[in-house]
Design an enzyme around this catalytic site. Structure first.
Site, short mmCIF file in Angstrom:
data_model
loop_
_atom_site.label_atom_id
_atom_site.label_comp_id
_atom_site.label_asym_id
_atom_site.label_seq_id
_atom_site.Cartn_x
_atom_site.Cartn_y
_atom_site.Cartn_z
N ARG A 189 9.93 -15.21 -4.38
CA ARG A 189 11.35 -14.93 -4.08
C ARG A 189 12.24 -16.06 -4.61
NH1 ARG A 189 10.06 -13.12 2.21
NH2 ARG A 189 9.30 -11.03 1.69
N THR A 245 2.42 -4.87 -10.05
CA THR A 245 2.80 -5.36 -11.38
C THR A 245 1.57 -5.92 -12.08
OG1 THR A 245 5.01 -5.87 -10.58
CG2 THR A 245 4.32 -6.98 -12.61
N GLU A 264 9.53 -7.61 -3.51
CA GLU A 264 9.46 -8.97 -2.91
C GLU A 264 10.21 -9.01 -1.58
OE1 GLU A 264 7.82 -11.49 -3.51
OE2 GLU A 264 7.18 -11.32 -5.59
N GLU A 267 0.86 -1.19 0.00
CA GLU A 267 0.00 0.00 0.00
C GLU A 267 0.89 1.24 0.00
OE1 GLU A 267 -2.88 -0.31 3.16
OE2 GLU A 267 -3.71 -2.15 2.26
P1 TGC Z 1 5.41 -12.49 11.10
O1 TGC Z 1 4.81 -12.36 12.46
O2 TGC Z 1 6.88 -12.77 10.97
O3 TGC Z 1 4.64 -13.59 10.28
C1 TGC Z 1 3.22 -13.63 10.21
C2 TGC Z 1 2.82 -15.05 9.83
O4 TGC Z 1 3.35 -15.38 8.54
C3 TGC Z 1 4.25 -16.51 8.61
N1 TGC Z 1 5.36 -16.22 7.70
C4 TGC Z 1 5.55 -16.86 6.54
N2 TGC Z 1 4.93 -17.89 5.98
C5 TGC Z 1 5.39 -18.31 4.77
N3 TGC Z 1 6.43 -17.73 4.13
C6 TGC Z 1 7.07 -16.69 4.67
N4 TGC Z 1 8.09 -16.10 4.02
C7 TGC Z 1 6.66 -16.21 5.93
N5 TGC Z 1 7.06 -15.20 6.75
C8 TGC Z 1 6.27 -15.23 7.82
C9 TGC Z 1 4.66 -16.55 10.06
O5 TGC Z 1 5.06 -17.86 10.43
C10 TGC Z 1 3.38 -16.13 10.74
O6 TGC Z 1 2.48 -17.23 10.68
P2 TGC Z 1 1.39 -17.50 11.83
O7 TGC Z 1 0.64 -18.67 11.34
O8 TGC Z 1 2.20 -17.72 13.09
O9 TGC Z 1 0.56 -16.24 11.93
O10 TGC Z 1 5.02 -11.16 10.30
P3 TGC Z 1 5.55 -9.69 10.41
O11 TGC Z 1 4.39 -8.78 10.28
O12 TGC Z 1 6.43 -9.54 11.62
O13 TGC Z 1 6.39 -9.55 9.06
C11 TGC Z 1 7.66 -9.92 8.95
C12 TGC Z 1 8.28 -9.43 7.61
C13 TGC Z 1 8.85 -8.03 7.75
C14 TGC Z 1 9.41 -10.41 7.34
C15 TGC Z 1 7.26 -9.47 6.44
O14 TGC Z 1 6.30 -8.49 6.65
C16 TGC Z 1 7.89 -9.24 5.10
O15 TGC Z 1 8.34 -10.21 4.47
N6 TGC Z 1 7.93 -7.98 4.58
C17 TGC Z 1 8.36 -7.69 3.22
C18 TGC Z 1 7.15 -7.37 2.37
C19 TGC Z 1 7.28 -7.87 0.98
O16 TGC Z 1 8.12 -8.68 0.66
N7 TGC Z 1 6.41 -7.38 0.11
C20 TGC Z 1 6.38 -7.84 -1.24
C21 TGC Z 1 5.11 -7.40 -1.94
S1 TGC Z 1 4.75 -8.29 -3.43
C22 TGC Z 1 5.92 -7.80 -4.51
O17 TGC Z 1 6.83 -7.10 -4.25
C23 TGC Z 1 5.77 -8.35 -5.86
S2 TGC Z 1 6.97 -7.87 -6.99
C24 TGC Z 1 6.38 -8.75 -8.26
C25 TGC Z 1 7.21 -8.83 -9.45
O18 TGC Z 1 7.01 -7.97 -10.34
O19 TGC Z 1 8.01 -9.79 -9.60
P1 FAD Z 2 9.87 0.94 2.44
O1 FAD Z 2 9.25 -0.21 3.17
O2 FAD Z 2 9.37 2.30 2.73
O3 FAD Z 2 11.44 0.88 2.66
C1 FAD Z 2 12.30 1.98 2.31
C2 FAD Z 2 13.71 1.64 2.80
O4 FAD Z 2 13.69 1.46 4.22
C3 FAD Z 2 14.26 0.33 2.20
O5 FAD Z 2 15.62 0.48 1.95
C4 FAD Z 2 14.04 -0.68 3.33
O6 FAD Z 2 14.97 -1.77 3.28
C5 FAD Z 2 14.23 0.19 4.56
N1 FAD Z 2 13.52 -0.37 5.71
C6 FAD Z 2 12.19 -0.50 5.88
N2 FAD Z 2 11.91 -1.07 7.07
C7 FAD Z 2 13.11 -1.33 7.64
C8 FAD Z 2 13.50 -1.93 8.89
N3 FAD Z 2 12.63 -2.42 9.76
N4 FAD Z 2 14.83 -2.00 9.17
C9 FAD Z 2 15.76 -1.54 8.30
N5 FAD Z 2 15.44 -0.97 7.10
C10 FAD Z 2 14.14 -0.87 6.79
N6 FAD Z 2 3.98 -4.96 -4.32
C11 FAD Z 2 2.90 -5.76 -4.45
O7 FAD Z 2 2.16 -5.98 -3.49
N7 FAD Z 2 2.61 -6.36 -5.65
C12 FAD Z 2 3.36 -6.18 -6.76
O8 FAD Z 2 3.07 -6.74 -7.82
C13 FAD Z 2 4.50 -5.32 -6.67
N8 FAD Z 2 5.25 -5.07 -7.77
C14 FAD Z 2 6.26 -4.14 -7.69
C15 FAD Z 2 6.93 -3.76 -8.86
C16 FAD Z 2 7.92 -2.80 -8.81
C17 FAD Z 2 8.59 -2.36 -10.08
C18 FAD Z 2 8.31 -2.23 -7.57
C19 FAD Z 2 9.42 -1.22 -7.51
C20 FAD Z 2 7.65 -2.59 -6.41
C21 FAD Z 2 6.61 -3.54 -6.45
N9 FAD Z 2 5.87 -3.88 -5.32
C22 FAD Z 2 4.79 -4.72 -5.40
C23 FAD Z 2 6.14 -3.20 -4.04
C24 FAD Z 2 7.37 -3.74 -3.30
O9 FAD Z 2 7.12 -4.98 -2.72
C25 FAD Z 2 7.76 -2.69 -2.24
O10 FAD Z 2 8.29 -1.59 -2.94
C26 FAD Z 2 8.77 -3.25 -1.24
O11 FAD Z 2 8.20 -4.24 -0.42
C27 FAD Z 2 9.37 -2.14 -0.35
O12 FAD Z 2 8.39 -1.30 0.15
P2 FAD Z 2 8.52 0.31 0.00
O13 FAD Z 2 8.85 0.61 -1.43
O14 FAD Z 2 7.30 0.90 0.58
O15 FAD Z 2 9.80 0.69 0.85
#
Ligand code: TGC
Ligand code: FAD
Length: 390
Positions: free
Chosen positions: A248, A168, A369, A137
């Site tokens: 990932r 995306t 991701e 968001e």
């Molecule tokens: P946390 O309390 O650690 O976990 C909540 C629940 O989730 C489970 N869990 C997982 N399960 C499967 N796979 C994983 N990687 C998991 N990580 C955690 C966990 O066991 C727990 O389960 P339950 O049953 O006990 O409730 O959650 P938290 O809120 O403290 O979050 C931890 C953190 C920071 C690692 C997580 O929020 C995170 O990974 N943040 C990064 C967000 C992110 O990666 N966003 C990506 C958006 S999508 C995208 O970017 C698409 S790009 C697409 C493209 O074009 O290729």
């Molecule tokens: P922020 O979370 O604001 O982070 C900014 C900086 O602060 C980063 O360097 C980060 O590492 C650092 N930071 C944040 N928290 C911490 C912490 N606790 N400790 C230390 N450092 C920290 N999302 C979707 O849901 N679906 C999609 O299909 C998708 N596609 C995408 C495609 C593109 C081209 C891009 C650029 C992004 C896409 N995303 C998508 C979003 C993407 O997952 C987010 O951009 C990403 O998770 C980071 O969030 P943010 O950009 O808000 O950065």
């Protein structure tokens, strides 16, 4: 530049079986014949190559490691090799396949009802329908648990209100997998179909990275979703986070592809470009140092991807293993791309050689991701038992 011959310093190829080599060969040929001739123009114009979607469906690239519904049922290593080759073409293409496969088909396959699976999986597998995944968001990226998007239960529907950002394929998707918080505080997944009243998508313009990929913001304004569009098989943040683990994994392989393209270009260029006494720049120690660093890092990344892939095929890969794979291999690719750009001198900044396109794309891949530093913190939490996010 001459045709791509592969990058395999440690004879990792000997570890792949026939099915895996066939998957790689198919994707490699597709990228050489259909992607590379067209990608510069798409990148320049900021368009996604839609003309390739049905062909990728026919080649079995969508949901290729899933079972049934027309999916190719490849091993996770074969799937990884496909992602590697696609990202050798362009990160935008690999992103498209990652989203379709790991972030849309996977949750429907794993958490959906039979009716949802029957309806969507064959369409998504063939490329006749396109999906997107809405988790991030405007105010919640690394911390999706803070999401503000809400789903309120009415008699026979859910009403969604909120915004998703950086999605995306957002504006071209037939179905969006959207994560929202319900009145009981739990995060649930919903299938939101294109054209649903109250659902709009608007593209992000002015991107200097991932230009051959569509990125959109999604808006939900009193958007009524039929109750049967809820994904019933999961609740809580585990739902979307488990999908991220699948995506990932593919990115971990994809980074190798982008790095291979940049290394191969830099090596060929260094052997042909002459400076000082008419010697190729490859004859200088500082240039060899860079090339040796690149091939070593690519080789280490290949071994990690293969190992994690085999663990995944045996059902033994943990999310934290996959975080390490994404973190290391995308970092490696970003460094290799920068070094390749440097070795090409001024030629490194023009589109003809592709390295700056890869370098710019990898800035997004490093961030999405889960950023590089978030993967690091996931590993840190695992080895210390202490979460250091907040
Ligand atoms: P946390 O309390 O650690 O976990 C909540 C629940 O989730 C489970 N869990 C997982 N399960 C499967 N796979 C994983 N990687 C998991 N990580 C955690 C966990 O066991 C727990 O389960 P339950 O049953 O006990 O409730 O959650 P938290 O809120 O403290 O979050 C931890 C953190 C920071 C690692 C997580 O929020 C995170 O990974 N943040 C990064 C967000 C992110 O990666 N966003 C990506 C958006 S999508 C995208 O970017 C698409 S790009 C697409 C493209 O074009 O290729
Ligand atoms: P922020 O979370 O604001 O982070 C900014 C900086 O602060 C980063 O360097 C980060 O590492 C650092 N930071 C944040 N928290 C911490 C912490 N606790 N400790 C230390 N450092 C920290 N999302 C979707 O849901 N679906 C999609 O299909 C998708 N596609 C995408 C495609 C593109 C081209 C891009 C650029 C992004 C896409 N995303 C998508 C979003 C993407 O997952 C987010 O951009 C990403 O998770 C980071 O969030 P943010 O950009 O808000 O950065």
């Amino acid at each position: 530049m001459g045709a791509f011959q592969g990058v395999d310093f440690l004879d990792v190829d000997a570890s792949f079986n026939d099915e895996e080599l066939l998957a790689r060969r198919t994707a490699r040929q597709f990228v050489d014949e259909c992607v590379l001739p067209a990608i510069d123009q798409h990148y320049r114009e900021g368009t996604f190559p839609m003309e390739l979607v049905l062909q990728m469906g026919e080649l079995g690239f969508f949901g290729s490691n899933l079972q049934g519904y027309g999916c190719a049922e490849m091993s996770n290593v074969a799937y990884g090799l496909v992602m590697q080759e696609l990202e050798r073409g362009d990160s935008g293409l690999r992103s498209f396949v990652s989203v379709q496969s790991a972030l849309v088909m996977y949750p429907i396959h794993t958490y959906g009802t039979d009716a949802q699976k029957q309806r969507w999986l064959p369409l998504l597998q063939s490329g006749k329908a396109i999906g997107c995944f809405g988790l991030t968001e405007p105010q919640f990226g690394s911390n999706p648990g803070g999401m503000l998007t809400r789903a309120a239960r009415h008699s026979n529907c859910y009403v969604l209100n909120g915004e998703k950002m950086w999605i995306t394929n957002g504006s071209i998707a037939d179905v969006a997998v959207v994560w929202a918080r319900c009145e009981d505080g739990r995060v649930r997944g919903f299938l939101v179909e294109r054209g649903t009243k109250g659902f709009t998508a608007r593209d992000v313009h002015g991107k200097l990275s991932m230009r051959a990929s569509i990125t959109s913001g999604l808006s939900f304004n009193e958007c009524e979703i039929p109750a049967e569009n809820l994904l019933p098989g999961v609740d809580g943040l585990r739902g979307p986070l488990s999908c991220l683990t699948q995506a990932r994994y593919g990115i971990g392989w994809g980074g190798i592809g982008a790095a291979m393209a940049c290394y191969d270009t830099a090596l060929q260029y260094a052997k042909s470009r002459k400076q000082f006494d008419n010697k190729p720049i490859a004859a200088h120690q500082l240039v060899q140092d860079k090339l040796a660093w690149m091939i070593t890092e690519i080789s280490k990344a290949q071994l990690m991807a293969l190992h994690v892939g085999r663990l995944k095929d045996e059902g033994r890969a943990e999310p934290v293993h996959i975080s390490m794979l994404k973190m290391n291999n995308v970092w490696m690719a970003r460094e290799v791309a920068r070094m390749a750009r440097e070795l090409l001198g001024a030629n490194g900044i023009v589109e003809d050689f592709g390295v700056m396109r890869h370098m710019n794309n990898l800035e997004s891949v490093y961030t999405y991701e889960g950023t590089h530093d978030i993967q690091r913190l996931i590993i840190g939490e695992h080895i210390t038992g202490i979460a250091a996010f907040a």
